[in-house]
Design an enzyme around this catalytic site. Structure first.
Site, short mmCIF file in Angstrom:
data_model
loop_
_atom_site.label_atom_id
_atom_site.label_comp_id
_atom_site.label_asym_id
_atom_site.label_seq_id
_atom_site.Cartn_x
_atom_site.Cartn_y
_atom_site.Cartn_z
N GLU A 228 162.73 -8.88 -15.56
CA GLU A 228 161.51 -9.38 -14.93
C GLU A 228 160.34 -8.49 -15.31
OE1 GLU A 228 162.05 -9.36 -10.67
OE2 GLU A 228 163.12 -11.27 -10.68
N HIS B 161 165.85 2.52 -1.69
CA HIS B 161 166.30 1.17 -1.37
C HIS B 161 167.01 1.08 -0.02
CE1 HIS B 161 164.89 0.31 -5.32
NE2 HIS B 161 165.69 1.21 -5.81
N ARG C 240 173.42 -13.13 4.82
CA ARG C 240 174.07 -12.49 5.97
C ARG C 240 173.03 -12.26 7.07
NH1 ARG C 240 172.57 -8.47 2.29
NH2 ARG C 240 171.07 -7.04 3.21
#
Ligand code: MV4
Length: 455
Positions: free
Chosen positions: A200, A235, A291
Site C-alpha cells: 500500500e 501496535h 471479534r
C-alpha cells in the site's frame, strides 16, 4: 436461547462474558490452564474444566481440549472472547462440525477478512475507500517495484496474514525495496506461517478510527459509531475513546456508511469492527476485525448497549432488537488499558498483587479479573484491567479518568498507571491533538547519570 455457554478465554473478558450470561439466565463453563486455577473467571463460572498446562498452545489454544470441555459439560455454544481462538476460522469450523454454536461470524467470513489482501480487494469492489496499492498479493521484488513506481514512494509492505504490525516494512526509496521485501516475507512466514505480502501507499502519521458494527441472521446491519484508537505503542492500543475528536457529523456519516458497506459486502453476522486510517478528512479501510474487541466498553458507555449480550442473542438466531435510528451516542467515554509492566521500560511485570483498590464513583467502570493477593501469571498478556470513564462531555470524562487513576491502588507489581496519568494530563491529549505518533513523545524520563555524585 442457549442454556449453557463455554467461555474459551481468561481474564477480564472471560469475566465480562460471565456477567452477560448471568443477565441472560445462561449457565457458564470456564476453561482454564493450571496457572489459572485461582482465577476469578474460574470462581464465578458455574462449572470449570482444566484444559492443560500454562502455555497457550497447551491450553487456551488447544482446540481439542476446548471442544472436549464443551462436550463433557453439555455446553451448546462457545464464546471465544478476543485473542486466542477468536479469529481462528479453523476453530469456528470445528466448533460447528461438533454441533456447537460459535459466537461470532461464519468461518468463511473470518477466513476472508483474515487474508488482508483479499479483504482489501473485496472492499474495493464494494466501493469502500482503500489506499493505492497492489491488487492482491505481490510475488517478488520485480512486481513490488512495478507497483511502487506506479503509486509512488513511500510504500508499506504488509503481511497478508498479518495485523498488529508484524511483517510490515516502510520503504522510502527504490534501492531499499528488494531487501525490505525479503525481510517482510521472512518475518511474516515466521510469525504467521505464510510469507505472502501486499503493498500500500504509506500514509504518514494517520489516526486510527474504527467503527463498531453488528449484523444478525435476519439481514439487519447497524453501526454503533466510532472509536478513536490512535494512542498506541508498538501496535498495542493504550487509550481509546468515543466519539473521535477528529470527526464532524459529515465525516462521521461518510465513514459510517463505508463501514456498513464493508460489513454488508462481507455478509457480516455478529459483532465486528471496521478499521480505517484517517488523514485530514480522507479515510481508508485497512482491516476488519471479526471479534469483540478489548475496547468495546467505550462503545457500551456511549450507546448504553451490552455488546456481549447482543453477540449471544445474535448467535442464538434472534434479530437485533433496535434499529439504526434507535442508536444514539450520548456523552463521551475514554478507556485506559492498565498493564502489569514497568511504566518506563514497558517490560512485563508479573507477580503477586498485594494491596488492591478499584476506582469507582459516577461514570467510572473497571473491567478486571484481579483481586488482592491474586497472582498475575507470566504466560499471558500483561493487561490486568481496563478503566473506563464516561462523562457528559469529553472534559468531564477526562476529569473522571484522572481521579479514577489516582484512586487505583495496585501494590506488589508495577503497572503503567503512571504512564496513563501522564497521557491524560497531556496538553495535546486534552486538545484532542492525537495521532499514531502521539506516544513517541512519551519517552522514559531521562535516567540520572551514574551515581558519581551522591545526592
Ligand atoms: C498503515 C499505516 C500507514 N499507511 N498502512 C499498523 C498496524 C496495521 N493494523 C496497520 N498499521 C498501519 N498501516 C498504510 N498504508 C500506518 C499503520 C500504523 C498504525 C496504524 C494504526 C495505529 C497505529 C499505527 C502505528 C504505526 C503504523
Amino acid at each position: 436461547m442457549f442454556r449453557k455457554i463455554l467461555i474459551a478465554n481468561r481474564g477480564e473478558i472471560a469475566l465480562r462474558i460471565i456477567w452477560a450470561c448471568r443477565e441472560l439466565g445462561i449457565r457458564t463453563v470456564a476453561v482454564h490452564s493450571t496457572a489459572d486455577s485461582d482465577s476469578l473467571h474460574v470462581k464465578f463460572a458455574d462449572e470449570e474444566v482444566c484444559i492443560g498446562p500454562p502455555h497457550n498452545k497447551d491450553s487456551y489454544l488447544n482446540i481439542s481440549a476446548v471442544i472436549s470441555a464443551a462436550e463433557i459439560t453439555g455446553a451448546e455454544a462457545i464464546h471465544p472472547g478476543y485473542g486466542f481462538l477468536a479469529e481462528s476460522a479453523h476453530f469456528a469450523e470445528v466448533t460447528r462440525e461438533c454441533g456447537l454454536t460459535f459466537i461470532g461470524p461464519d468461518p468463511d467470513v473470518i477466513r476472508k477478512m483474515g487474508e488482508k489482501a483479499q479483504a482489501r480487494r473485496a472492499m474495493q469492489a464494494a466501493g469502500v475507500p482503500i489506499l493505492p496499492g497492489s491488487d492482491g498479493l505481490v510475488a517478488d521484488a520485480d512486481a513490488a517495484r512495478a507497483i511502487a513506481d506506479e503509486i509512488g514512494y513511500p510504500v508499506l509492505i504488509k503481511a497478508a496474514a498479518g495485523g498488529g504490525g508484524r511483517g510490515m516494512r516502510v520503504v522510502e526509496r527504490e534501492p531499499d525495496l528488494e531487501s525490505a521485501m525479503a525481510s517482510a516475507r521472512t518475518e511474516a512466514g515466521a510469525a504467521f506461517g505464510v510469507p505472502d505480502v501486499y503493498i500500500e501507499k504509506f500514509l504518514a502519521d494517520p489516526r486510527h478510527v474504527e467503527f463498531q458494527v453488528l449484523g444478525d441472521t435476519h439481514g439487519n446491519l447497524v453501526h454503533l459509531f466510532e472509536r478513536e484508537c490512535s494512542i498506541q505503542r508498538r501496535h498495542q492500543k493504550l487509550v481509546e475513546e468515543s466519539p473521535s475528536t477528529a470527526l464532524d457529523d459529515g465525516l462521521r456519516a461518510r465513514m459510517a456508511s463505508a463501514a456498513l458497506a464493508a460489513a454488508a459486502a462481507a455478509n457480516y453476522v455478529n459483532a465486528g469492527t471496521v478499521e480505517f486510517l484517517l488523514s485530514g478528512d480522507e479515510f481508508y479501510f485497512i482491516e476488519m476485525n471479526t471479534r469483540i474487541q478489548v475496547e468495546h466498553p467505550v462503545t457500551e458507555m456511549v450507546t448504553g448497549l451490552d455488546l456481549i449480550k447482543e453477540q449471544i442473542r445474535i448467535a442464538a438466531g434472534e434479530p437485533i432488537s433496535f434499529t439504526q435510528q434507535d442508536i444514539v451516542s450520548r456523552g463521551h467515554a475514554i478507556e485506559c488499558r492498565i498493564n502489569a509492566e514497568d511504566p518506563d521500560t514497558h517490560v512485563p511485570c508479573p507477580g503477586r498483587i498485594h494491596a488492591f483498590h478499584l476506582p469507582g464513583g459516577p461514570g467510572v467502570r473497571v473491567d478486571t479479573a484481579c483481586y488482592a493477593e491474586a497472582v498475575v501469571p507470566p504466560y499471558y498478556d500483561s493487561m490486568i484491567a481496563k478503566v473506563i470513564a464516561h462523562g457528559n462531555t469529553r472534559g468531564e470524562a477526562i476529569l473522571r479518568m484522572r481521579r479514577a487513576l489516582e484512586s487505583f491502588v495496585v501494590e506488589g507489581i508495577k503497572t503503567n498507571v503512571p504512564l496513563q496519568q501522564r497521557i491524560v494530563a497531556d496538553e495535546d491529549f486534552v486538545r484532542g491533538r492525537i495521532s499514531t505518533s502521539f506516544l513517541d513523545r512519551f519517552r522514559p524520563p531521562a535516567k540520572k547519570a551514574a551515581a558519581t555524585t551522591a545526592s
